[in-house]
Design an enzyme around this catalytic site. Sequence first.
Site, short mmCIF file in Angstrom:
data_model
loop_
_atom_site.label_atom_id
_atom_site.label_comp_id
_atom_site.label_asym_id
_atom_site.label_seq_id
_atom_site.Cartn_x
_atom_site.Cartn_y
_atom_site.Cartn_z
N LYS A 164 0.84 -1.20 0.00
CA LYS A 164 0.00 0.00 0.00
C LYS A 164 0.88 1.24 0.00
O LYS A 164 1.46 1.62 1.01
CB LYS A 164 -0.92 0.06 1.22
CG LYS A 164 -2.03 1.09 1.01
CD LYS A 164 -2.55 1.74 2.26
CE LYS A 164 -1.85 3.01 2.63
NZ LYS A 164 -1.91 4.11 1.67
N GLU A 172 9.52 1.40 10.73
CA GLU A 172 10.55 2.42 10.52
C GLU A 172 9.84 3.75 10.68
O GLU A 172 9.02 4.11 9.84
CB GLU A 172 11.13 2.33 9.10
CG GLU A 172 11.78 1.00 8.75
CD GLU A 172 13.16 0.82 9.36
OE1 GLU A 172 13.63 1.73 10.09
OE2 GLU A 172 13.75 -0.24 9.13
N CYS A 194 13.46 10.73 6.99
CA CYS A 194 13.48 10.26 8.38
C CYS A 194 14.90 10.33 8.95
O CYS A 194 15.08 10.42 10.14
CB CYS A 194 12.92 8.86 8.48
SG CYS A 194 13.66 7.75 7.29
N GLU A 208 9.79 16.11 15.22
CA GLU A 208 10.23 15.89 13.84
C GLU A 208 9.47 16.89 12.95
O GLU A 208 8.25 16.83 12.86
CB GLU A 208 9.93 14.46 13.41
CG GLU A 208 10.44 14.19 12.01
CD GLU A 208 10.14 12.77 11.55
OE1 GLU A 208 8.98 12.34 11.69
OE2 GLU A 208 11.06 12.11 11.06
P1 NAP Z 1 2.16 8.42 7.72
O1 NAP Z 1 1.12 9.43 7.75
O2 NAP Z 1 2.48 7.67 8.93
O3 NAP Z 1 1.75 7.42 6.53
C1 NAP Z 1 2.55 6.33 6.15
C2 NAP Z 1 1.69 5.31 5.44
O4 NAP Z 1 0.74 4.78 6.38
C3 NAP Z 1 0.87 5.87 4.29
O5 NAP Z 1 0.80 4.88 3.27
C4 NAP Z 1 -0.49 6.09 4.92
O6 NAP Z 1 -1.54 6.06 3.99
C5 NAP Z 1 -0.58 4.91 5.84
N1 NAP Z 1 -1.52 5.05 6.95
C6 NAP Z 1 -2.03 6.20 7.48
N2 NAP Z 1 -2.88 5.91 8.47
C7 NAP Z 1 -2.94 4.56 8.59
C8 NAP Z 1 -3.63 3.65 9.45
N3 NAP Z 1 -4.45 4.08 10.39
N4 NAP Z 1 -3.43 2.33 9.27
C9 NAP Z 1 -2.59 1.87 8.33
N5 NAP Z 1 -1.91 2.68 7.49
C10 NAP Z 1 -2.06 4.01 7.63
O7 NAP Z 1 3.55 8.99 7.23
P2 NAP Z 1 3.79 9.97 6.02
O8 NAP Z 1 3.16 11.25 6.38
O9 NAP Z 1 3.44 9.33 4.74
O10 NAP Z 1 5.40 10.05 6.02
C11 NAP Z 1 6.11 10.85 6.89
C12 NAP Z 1 6.61 10.09 8.11
O11 NAP Z 1 7.28 8.90 7.74
C13 NAP Z 1 7.64 10.86 8.92
O12 NAP Z 1 7.28 10.86 10.26
C14 NAP Z 1 8.94 10.10 8.71
O13 NAP Z 1 9.87 10.16 9.75
C15 NAP Z 1 8.46 8.74 8.51
N6 NAP Z 1 9.45 7.99 7.73
C16 NAP Z 1 10.25 7.10 8.38
C17 NAP Z 1 11.21 6.40 7.68
C18 NAP Z 1 12.08 5.40 8.36
O14 NAP Z 1 12.68 4.60 7.68
N7 NAP Z 1 12.19 5.39 9.67
C19 NAP Z 1 11.34 6.58 6.32
C20 NAP Z 1 10.52 7.50 5.69
C21 NAP Z 1 9.56 8.19 6.41
P3 NAP Z 1 -2.16 7.39 3.28
O15 NAP Z 1 -1.16 8.48 3.45
O16 NAP Z 1 -2.34 6.96 1.86
O17 NAP Z 1 -3.45 7.66 3.94
#
Ligand code: NAP
Length: 452
Positions: free
Chosen positions: A152, A227, A261, A354
């Site tokens: 997804k 992650e 991240c 963050e």
């Molecule tokens: P996010 O809001 O947590 O979303 C990540 C993924 O999870 C998206 O595909 C999102 O879908 C999905 N999602 C949202 N709510 C969900 C739920 N209740 N159940 C299951 N899946 C759900 O993160 P983002 O805004 O895309 O990315 C930014 C964040 O990612 C930052 O905090 C960053 O630090 C973190 N990140 C971490 C790493 C690492 O390796 N540690 C790498 C990259 C990014 P939709 O958006 O399609 O709704």
Amino acid sequence: MLEVLNPATGEVVERIEPANARDADAAIARAKEAFPKWRAVEPADRARLLRRLANALDAEKESLAQLESRNTGKPIGDSRGEMGMVAETFHYYAGMPERLLGDTIPVSGGVDVTFREPLGVVGLIVPWNFPLTIASWKMAPALAAGNTLVLKPAELTPLTALEFGRIALEAGIPEGVVNVCVGPGSEVGRRIVEHPDVAKVAFTGSTAVGRGIMAGAADTIKRVTLELGGKSANVVFADADLEKAAASAPVAVFGNAGQDCCARSRILVERSIFDDFLSLMQPVVENLRVGDQFDEATEMGPLISADHREKVAAYVPEDAPVAIRGKAPEGNGFWYPPTVLAPVSNDDRAAREEIFGPVVAVIPFDDEEDAIRQANDTVYGLSGSIWTENGAKALRVARRIETGVISINSNTSVRVATPFGGMKQSGVGRELGPHALDAYTEVKNVYISTEG
Ligand code: NAP
Ligand code: MG
């Protein structure tokens, strides 16, 4: 209809019919049906198929890079590098099906052997900042170990994942092994997390959503790797090569417009060189080329969305200590200039949360002990850097910083062959390297009696 935008212009790139929970169920059912056949593919044949897929990804690198840049706004040079890593990740794990070794353990009365077995259907949920790259870190080891998968992507950036589905089929990966499901996290993602036929969820995204995923996986005792976020420290000692450190520090936080991240979003600078260091950083920040992602000279693109820009901007209120500010284009894109806040206390909000944008907090420290204390004074523990010409000190400090990944005299974090992942609230488990295979296999222990 889901409207996929180009963040540099705000224009619609593509309209997609989003999936719902029923579509997720269907994708999981396809993956479940494909699993027995895929796990039974002989290791050498699975290796050959993954190698074909890696070659196909190499061949489509340029078109994938163009698509990734259009959808994320990231500079085309960065996308080329990322798509190179996607192919490289598949090449690396193509070597693994024949190397999933077990143990032979001496025990009394017989022999004990272990096998590494696939989990079954794995659900992979990824964010928008490195869309296909992060997906590849999960897909390649999952497939190498004999799992089938449902991917997804984030709704903001689904285009390269959809292309990947096509490329995998064309390369000969059997129908049902790779399933891409584009829909909202709150519905499709949630369904993947709760579905009883999904054995494991691998998630990259925010710590807040990760927390919910861990809780949601509890009902079915799913395996989970996470992650999550970071607030990594870039520690600059007075005995560092300051020119090199100052040239690197902006790249380490403004790369991918700070939506990384691993961004070193806290620069800890030894007090005796604090002002000198800022002076060295100033021209680097002011000269960063922010703009059109398809201009080869561009170093930083826009933020991913208007909402996200608003969130980032809120970390720089009117009275914020803005020490250096770079340029950003005017216009419809979701632009935000590279911004350096200094001096900042490690207790300030800009140093604790963050931001996930091009805003960095520069924080003074007194000595080695104080640097370690401040670097560790965070709930996160993903990445970081240490700059010093004293090798013993570098290693001593590296060992004491609570982080999954750290580099010395470098701002890089990720290599295909080395483990990547976080300590503390930055996550659970490791991706990449041989370590990733632990996250996609179960150990089975078989005892054979040799008694007469
Ligand atoms: P996010 O809001 O947590 O979303 C990540 C993924 O999870 C998206 O595909 C999102 O879908 C999905 N999602 C949202 N709510 C969900 C739920 N209740 N159940 C299951 N899946 C759900 O993160 P983002 O805004 O895309 O990315 C930014 C964040 O990612 C930052 O905090 C960053 O630090 C973190 N990140 C971490 C790493 C690492 O390796 N540690 C790498 C990259 C990014 P939709 O958006 O399609 O709704
Ligand atoms: Mg989100």
